[in-house]
Design a protein around this motif. Structure first.
Motif, short mmCIF file in Angstrom:
data_model
loop_
_atom_site.label_atom_id
_atom_site.label_comp_id
_atom_site.label_asym_id
_atom_site.label_seq_id
_atom_site.Cartn_x
_atom_site.Cartn_y
_atom_site.Cartn_z
N VAL A 52 -12.47 47.93 7.76
CA VAL A 52 -12.51 46.79 8.67
C VAL A 52 -13.83 46.03 8.60
N LYS A 53 -14.79 46.55 7.89
CA LYS A 53 -16.11 45.92 7.81
C LYS A 53 -16.00 44.51 7.24
N GLY A 54 -16.62 43.57 7.92
CA GLY A 54 -16.56 42.18 7.52
C GLY A 54 -15.41 41.41 8.15
N ARG A 55 -14.42 42.10 8.72
CA ARG A 55 -13.29 41.46 9.38
C ARG A 55 -13.28 41.67 10.88
N PHE A 56 -13.70 42.86 11.34
CA PHE A 56 -13.70 43.20 12.76
C PHE A 56 -15.12 43.20 13.30
N THR A 57 -15.26 42.86 14.57
CA THR A 57 -16.56 42.87 15.24
C THR A 57 -16.42 43.52 16.60
N ILE A 58 -17.26 44.53 16.87
CA ILE A 58 -17.29 45.16 18.18
C ILE A 58 -18.44 44.58 18.98
N SER A 59 -18.21 44.33 20.26
CA SER A 59 -19.23 43.76 21.12
C SER A 59 -19.00 44.24 22.55
N ARG A 60 -19.90 43.88 23.45
CA ARG A 60 -19.77 44.33 24.83
C ARG A 60 -20.29 43.27 25.79
N ASP A 61 -19.83 43.37 27.03
CA ASP A 61 -20.34 42.58 28.14
C ASP A 61 -20.66 43.58 29.24
N ASN A 62 -21.92 43.94 29.36
CA ASN A 62 -22.31 44.98 30.31
C ASN A 62 -22.07 44.56 31.76
N ALA A 63 -22.18 43.27 32.05
CA ALA A 63 -21.94 42.79 33.41
C ALA A 63 -20.50 43.03 33.83
N LYS A 64 -19.57 43.03 32.86
CA LYS A 64 -18.16 43.26 33.14
C LYS A 64 -17.71 44.67 32.78
N ASN A 65 -18.64 45.51 32.32
CA ASN A 65 -18.31 46.87 31.88
C ASN A 65 -17.15 46.87 30.90
N THR A 66 -17.21 45.98 29.92
CA THR A 66 -16.11 45.77 28.99
C THR A 66 -16.61 45.75 27.56
N VAL A 67 -15.87 46.39 26.66
CA VAL A 67 -16.14 46.33 25.23
C VAL A 67 -14.98 45.60 24.55
N TYR A 68 -15.29 44.84 23.49
CA TYR A 68 -14.29 44.03 22.80
C TYR A 68 -14.20 44.42 21.34
N LEU A 69 -13.05 44.12 20.74
CA LEU A 69 -12.87 44.24 19.30
C LEU A 69 -12.22 42.95 18.81
#
Length: 127
Positions: A64-81
């Motif tokens: 998935v490298k180069g196609r997927f990105t993991i990130s977060r929003d600590n204020a919302k206690n949420t992680v994204y893909l």
């Protein structure tokens, strides 16, 4: 205890994009490492990506490298893909997972290393 709820799955055509979300509640969110795994029927639940909750380090599976990105929003206690350039090989149930405590600069690519799992969200890519 930490509770995890995934959302954002659905049906998408090959070449398209989806963004998955994982909301965490309970526990000590700022000290928790988060990961994404996926499992297709008849296959193992495989590592996709992991993220230090403070955003200090990220790791990706080669597939998935180069196609997927993991990130977060600590204020919302949420992680994204964020998933781009999807193919039929990406069809699977996607799970988020939490690990506490965790070591610095360690990828946590094995299922057995995590403490808590969400219920999963289905991603289907059509050709």
């Amino acid at each position: 205890q930490v509770q995890l709820v995934e959302s954002g799955g659905g049906l998408v055509q090959a070449g398209g994009s989806l963004r998955l979300s994982c909301a965490a509640s309970g526990g000590t969110f700022s000290k928790t490492l988060m990961g994404w795994f996926r499992q297709a029927p008849g296959r193992e639940r495989d590592f996709v990506a992991s993220l230090n909750w403070n955003g200090e380090s990220t790791y990706y599976a080669d597939s998935v490298k180069g196609r997927f990105t993991i990130s977060r929003d600590n204020a919302k206690n949420t992680v994204y893909l964020q998933m781009n350039s999807l193919s039929t090989e990406d069809t699977a149930t996607y799970y988020c997972a939490a690990k506490y405590p965790y070591r610095r600069n360690y990828p946590y690519t094995a299922r057995s290393e995590y403490d808590t799992w969400g219920q999963g969200t289905q991603v289907t890519v059509s050709s």
